[in-house]
Enzyme design. Structure first.
Site, PDB file in Angstrom:
ATOM      1  N   ILE A  39      43.981  41.005  49.155  1.00  0.00           N
ATOM      2  CA  ILE A  39      43.796  40.976  50.607  1.00  0.00           C
ATOM      3  C   ILE A  39      43.023  39.740  51.055  1.00  0.00           C
ATOM      4  O   ILE A  39      43.110  39.329  52.218  1.00  0.00           O
ATOM      5  CB  ILE A  39      43.090  42.280  51.067  1.00  0.00           C
ATOM      6  N   ASN A  93      36.895  40.082  36.045  1.00  0.00           N
ATOM      7  CA  ASN A  93      35.442  40.092  36.131  1.00  0.00           C
ATOM      8  C   ASN A  93      34.925  41.423  35.589  1.00  0.00           C
ATOM      9  O   ASN A  93      35.449  42.483  35.946  1.00  0.00           O
ATOM     10  CB  ASN A  93      34.994  39.916  37.586  1.00  0.00           C
ATOM     11  N   GLN A 100      32.272  41.232  39.662  1.00  0.00           N
ATOM     12  CA  GLN A 100      33.149  42.385  39.879  1.00  0.00           C
ATOM     13  C   GLN A 100      32.669  43.174  41.099  1.00  0.00           C
ATOM     14  O   GLN A 100      31.479  43.489  41.219  1.00  0.00           O
ATOM     15  CB  GLN A 100      33.155  43.298  38.638  1.00  0.00           C
ATOM     16  N   SER A 101      33.594  43.452  42.006  1.00  0.00           N
ATOM     17  CA  SER A 101      33.235  44.200  43.219  1.00  0.00           C
ATOM     18  C   SER A 101      33.987  45.517  43.334  1.00  0.00           C
ATOM     19  O   SER A 101      33.565  46.405  44.078  1.00  0.00           O
ATOM     20  CB  SER A 101      33.490  43.348  44.468  1.00  0.00           C
ATOM     21  N   HIS A 106      41.053  45.435  36.863  1.00  0.00           N
ATOM     22  CA  HIS A 106      42.096  44.634  37.488  1.00  0.00           C
ATOM     23  C   HIS A 106      42.046  43.217  36.939  1.00  0.00           C
ATOM     24  O   HIS A 106      40.978  42.682  36.652  1.00  0.00           O
ATOM     25  CB  HIS A 106      41.964  44.611  39.020  1.00  0.00           C
TER      26      HIS A 106
HETATM   27  P1  AMP Z   1      36.593  41.579  41.877  1.00  0.00           P
HETATM   28  O1  AMP Z   1      35.582  40.908  42.761  1.00  0.00           O
HETATM   29  O2  AMP Z   1      36.936  40.828  40.633  1.00  0.00           O
HETATM   30  O3  AMP Z   1      36.202  43.019  41.603  1.00  0.00           O
HETATM   31  O4  AMP Z   1      37.955  41.586  42.693  1.00  0.00           O
HETATM   32  C1  AMP Z   1      38.256  42.552  43.660  1.00  0.00           C
HETATM   33  C2  AMP Z   1      39.358  42.005  44.488  1.00  0.00           C
HETATM   34  O5  AMP Z   1      39.971  43.067  45.196  1.00  0.00           O
HETATM   35  C3  AMP Z   1      38.924  40.987  45.536  1.00  0.00           C
HETATM   36  O6  AMP Z   1      39.590  39.743  45.323  1.00  0.00           O
HETATM   37  C4  AMP Z   1      39.330  41.630  46.865  1.00  0.00           C
HETATM   38  O7  AMP Z   1      39.795  40.689  47.804  1.00  0.00           O
HETATM   39  C5  AMP Z   1      40.417  42.590  46.424  1.00  0.00           C
HETATM   40  N1  AMP Z   1      40.625  43.750  47.278  1.00  0.00           N
HETATM   41  C6  AMP Z   1      39.703  44.662  47.645  1.00  0.00           C
HETATM   42  N2  AMP Z   1      40.268  45.609  48.414  1.00  0.00           N
HETATM   43  C7  AMP Z   1      41.587  45.295  48.529  1.00  0.00           C
HETATM   44  C8  AMP Z   1      42.714  45.879  49.195  1.00  0.00           C
HETATM   45  N3  AMP Z   1      42.590  46.995  49.920  1.00  0.00           N
HETATM   46  N4  AMP Z   1      43.905  45.276  49.091  1.00  0.00           N
HETATM   47  C9  AMP Z   1      44.040  44.145  48.377  1.00  0.00           C
HETATM   48  N5  AMP Z   1      43.027  43.543  47.712  1.00  0.00           N
HETATM   49  C10 AMP Z   1      41.817  44.111  47.784  1.00  0.00           C
END
Ligand code: AMP
Ligand code: ZN
Length: 120
Positions: A39, A93, A100-101, A106
């Protein structure tokens, strides 16, 4: 197969995406994995590859997940090939310090522009 069996955690956004409860732009899916556009795209191609089964991160992978990992990488290669990428980066991550968020395993598939190294 048992290690592909979906699990679901109601408080996990990527479990909800895998269940179709949060709309995303799906680019590939099968019984084990879902790939969809990030997103908050950081490159012309920025796809996230997730297992349907909940794992918090790569730190929870075990030998029993070999088929699942192969399915994720097979799907990422397919998407990269379909996008015509000349090169691409796959990263994951693990933990807050690494950035990691979302705590559902993933892999980021990034491509379509030159990549700097090392990442920040
Ligand atoms: P990370 O920071 O490695 O955990 O990556 C999480 C990723 O998920 C980030 O790049 C966000 O932009 C993505 N993300 C979070 N919520 C959504 C969503 N609803 N649809 C698509 N991507 C998402
Ligand atoms: Zn989850």
């Amino acid at each position: 197969m048992a290690d592909h069996a979906p699990t679901y955690q109601a408080d996990c956004p990527f479990c909800r995406i895998a269940a179709g409860e949060i709309p995303v732009e799906v680019v590939f899916q099968d019984e084990a994995v879902v790939l969809f556009n990030d997103i908050n795209s950081k490159a012309p191609t920025h796809v996230l590859a997730i297992p349907r089964r909940h794992l918090a991160s790569a730190s929870e992978l075990t030998d029993a997940d070999a088929d699942l990992l192969a399915a994720l990488f097979r799907a990422m290669r397919r998407v990269a090939d379909e996008a015509g990428l000349k090169g691409y980066r796959i990263l994951t991550n693990v933990g807050l310090e690494a950035g990691q968020s979302v705590f559902h395993l993933h892999f980021h598939l990034l491509g379509g522009r030159p990549m700097a190294w090392p990442p920040g």
